[in-house]
Every structure is written in structure tokens, then in C-alpha cells.
Motif scaffolding. Sequence first.
Motif, PDB file in Angstrom:
ATOM      1  N   ALA A   1       0.872  -1.172   0.000  1.00 19.30           N
ATOM      2  CA  ALA A   1       0.000   0.000   0.000  1.00 19.30           C
ATOM      3  C   ALA A   1       0.907   1.220   0.000  1.00 19.30           C
ATOM      4  CB  ALA A   1      -0.884  -0.013   1.235  1.00 19.30           C
TER       5      ALA A   1
ATOM      6  N   PRO B   1      -4.915   0.069  -0.577  1.00 20.28           N
ATOM      7  CA  PRO B   1      -4.933  -0.621   0.722  1.00 20.28           C
ATOM      8  C   PRO B   1      -5.113  -2.132   0.611  1.00 20.28           C
ATOM      9  CG  PRO B   1      -6.937   0.682   0.403  1.00 20.28           C
ATOM     10  CD  PRO B   1      -5.960   1.088  -0.667  1.00 20.28           C
TER      11      PRO B   1
ATOM     12  N   ARG C   1      -3.157  -7.969   2.923  1.00 24.88           N
ATOM     13  CA  ARG C   1      -3.863  -6.763   3.405  1.00 24.88           C
ATOM     14  C   ARG C   1      -5.364  -6.891   3.226  1.00 24.88           C
ATOM     15  NH1 ARG C   1       0.039  -4.363   0.446  1.00 24.88           N
ATOM     16  NH2 ARG C   1      -1.387  -3.342  -0.996  1.00 24.88           N
TER      17      ARG C   1
END
Length: 485
Positions: free
Chosen positions: A51, A70, A76
Motif C-alpha cells: 500500500a 490498501p 492486506r
Amino acid sequence: MTEKPAYDGLRSFLTEAEKFGEIKTITGADWNLEIGALSETVAEKITEPPALLFDEIKGYPKGFRILSLPTASRRRMAIALGLPPDTPRIELLRHTLKRIHGAPSTPPRVVPDGPVMQNRMRDNEVDLLKFPALFGHRRDGGRYIGTGSCVITKDPETGFVNSGTYRLQVHERNLLGLWNNPGAQARIIAEKYWKQGKACPIAATVGGDFLVFMLSYMKFPYGVSELDKAGGLLGHPLDVVTGPVTGLPIPAHAEIAIEGEVPPPSEEARDEGPFGEYTGYYSGGTLGTGHAEPVIRVKAIYYRNNPIILNMSPQWPGAPHHSVRFEAGGLWDQLESAGVPGVTGVYIHLSGLVAVSIQQRYPGHARQVGSAVLGAASSAGSRYVVIVDDDIDATNLNEVLWAMTTRSLPAEDIQVAEGTRTNALDARLPPEKKASGDWTSSRAIIYAVRPWHWRNKFPMVNRIDPDQREAMIAKYRDQLPFPRD
Ligand SMILES: Cc1cc2nc3c(=O)[nH]c(=O)nc-3n(C[C@H](O)[C@H](O)[C@H](O)COP(=O)(O)O)c2cc1C
Ligand SMILES: [Mn+2]
């Protein structure tokens, strides 16, 4: 024993992802085209990229940050969904939507204060340009502060609170543009106010918990509150503060929130867009309809110390925001509900190619699956459907294309369906059809499976087997740069 740290919205996600080295801080980048271009380049060129947390953005003080990509890595994505970081990709694909739909509705808890209220601007102080809103794509019509947004409105008749993701263009220091698809629930709510000659009260966050954002861009039946769903998924009620201007609930751990009102468009409206869309084309706004779009008169802005804008500005589909297209799991569920057996994989590639792998069980099985895909609600908007055998990984575009080029015969194995549903963002919808509201197009099903009646005579595949590949990666990982994921 260490206690689980207290819930802190997007910051909880960042802390967890940082433990795995998954966040890369970039300083000195420009909000004007550079951050958008870098985010798209990284998503396209780096597999499972970090990210990007932009700080010291050109012309802005340290601490006014933007977070890009993100959930562009598998790990993630798991963290953002509140799952163990090592949750396998297939699990994310198969069960994410089931988890979301199965989650209970847990109403938010009103708290007197929260981090989002650390800094406030009211009335004449309101200045949206205090934040590094992106000018994302070269031919955009302006700067957009809201792409990872949660736009909160309340039905004046039933009290239902909706949270939807709609892009927010910065027209002026205290004026935002709001663009809604037909059917957007905020639009349904706003029209109820407009009919009474009133402006619609509105609150919005433009950075906050990824889960709350994710629920906001998903379609739930009218009356199902995304904020209640968030509580169900988090396992605790979402803390909200009551907006001093509108009385609407504002997630207390959000990064940046605004309050304001949407006047009837007859009173005030502005040209909106164009805006680079997820299809890989510009569309929408005034460009799409020829008429001006609603605005939000911003009355107050609240933000945490060192606030983070969540940048989910659409990118060319070959540069995906998400590591796993878990919407495909919804289509998988629908095929199972239709009673179609033997489905071993479902994926949606780019902005409109559905791949379904099946273990063929009887004559006509592949055709049955193809028809079921066209009939399933979740496949609307996909132009091509490819049915492949179960030795093909539906998530692997190379494998799907290889099956297409070797197992299908154009004259026999492509079925065309006419007049099927599409949407206003379809680049191939002719201008006349778009204007008349006839949002239909043709779709093709490509049967890239070994023909059932001579499947056993089909040439043997020349490719190393998965166990061989895994053994080689394990043995030579130290000497060769094999990817980790
Ligand atoms: C990054 C992103 C941007 C979006 N922008 C818009 C938008 O500008 N207008 C819109 O109507 N829908 C937009 N959508 C789709 C809506 O969020 C989606 O239809 C959602 O279901 C809307 O919530 P609602 O069902 O409560 O109306 C966007 C989705 C994403 C992921
Ligand atoms: Mn909704």
C-alpha cells in the motif's frame, strides 16, 4: 497475554499491515496527477504491491496524507476484512460475500466524542482545499476528495440510515459535487426531501475503516443499513458521533468527515466530471447525461490529527485495487443456488470477462452452466463468459485464454445472446441507445472445454504438474526470485 488493541478504524488496519512490511511511505509526491499515476503504475507493474501512504504531499503540510492500494495484496485484504493475515486466496474469493451477507445487523453505538472530532471547521472556516484532494486522471473534470467515501443519509419517512460510496468532486472550498447512478439509495432519499422542497441533510467520510467503505460500495436491499452490517462484521457496534449540524451518525474513528446539505437540483446544480471510471474509460457526470448534477453545500468539516484520505479512484482494470475479486464468489453462490453441479472455480477478469471452471459430468453440462451464468444477477455487465475444464484455474487469465485458443472452435463453440442487460458505463453502448435508456447489449459464451463425447481422445496436456512446480519453487526459492504469494 497481550490484549487486543482498541478499535481505531483505518489506523488499526495500518498498524497490523505495517507489521508485515506492507505499507510503503512516499514523501514529496504531487496530488496533481502524480499520486494517481503512481498508484495505477504500481498496481499494474508490481504483483501483490505494498500500500502507498503518501505524506508531505506537494503544497501540503506533513501529516495530511493519502492512502492508495490498501487491499492490493492478499494479506492486506485479509486484514481489512478482519480475517487472519494468512487467509488463503481461495478462501477470500469463495467466502467473503457469504460472511458479509451472513453477518448480523448490529446498530451503531452513539458516543459523545471520537477522534474524528479532534479538529473542526464550521461555516465560514470550511475549506475542503485544506486536504490534498486528488486530480487523479489527466482528463478528469476537477479534483476529487471522495472516492473511498461513505455518504450517509437518512430516509425522512422511515429513519433508515444509508451509507453509500459516491464520488465527491471539489467544486469550491465549501461545495462538493455528488454523482449518483440511477437507483443509488442516497438519490432515492434525497428525492424525498426535494419533493417537500427541502434540502437533504448529508454526512460523508472520505477516509476511514476499510470495512465500512467496502460495505458502502456494496448493494444491499433498501432498508438494510451498511453501518449496522459493519457492527455485525466487526463483532462490536460501530462507534458513531451525532453530527452537530445534521444529527446524522458519523463513524467516530473516521479520518475526515463533512456535514452539509444537498439542495434540490432546481435550486443549485453544477457540471460534474468527466471522471476516469473502473471500466477503463471516462464516463458519467455531465458528460454522460448532458445535465448538471447535485451539489453538497458543506457546513462543517471534522478530521483527525494527521488525517488520511482513502484513495479508491478508479484505475484501468489491468491495474486492480483489490488482490482478489471476491464479487466472483457471489456468482459462484448463485450458480450453486441454481442447482448447477460441478463448478470448481469462478472469476471475473478485467471489467467484463467471467471464467467458470467445471468438472464436466454429462452431455450438455457445459451449455447448462453457460446459460445459468447469463441468468445470474451477479454476471450482469460482463461481455464474455468462458466455460473451461477443471484443470484450468479460472482466476488465471493465461490459463483461461490458453483453453479458449485450444479447446474452442469459433464456428461451433461461441453462443451469442442478444438484448441482455448492461449499464450506462458500458463504453460500447451506442450514444442513441444510451440516451433512450435502452441499456442492453449482446453477450457471448465461449465453450472452451474438451468436447464431451470425445473428451478421452483429446491430446494430453504438456505442462509440468502443480506438485512439480511447488517442489521446484520450494527447492530453488533461495537462488531464484520466486514470488512469495
Ligand atoms: C470507488 C467507487 C466509486 C463509486 N462511485 C460511485 C458514484 O460516483 N456514484 C454512484 O452512484 N455509485 C458509485 N459507486 C457504486 C456504489 O457505491 C454502489 O452502487 C453502492 O451499492 C451504492 O450504495 P447504495 O446501494 O446504498 O446506494 C462507486 C463504487 C466504488 C467502489
Ligand atoms: Mn444502501
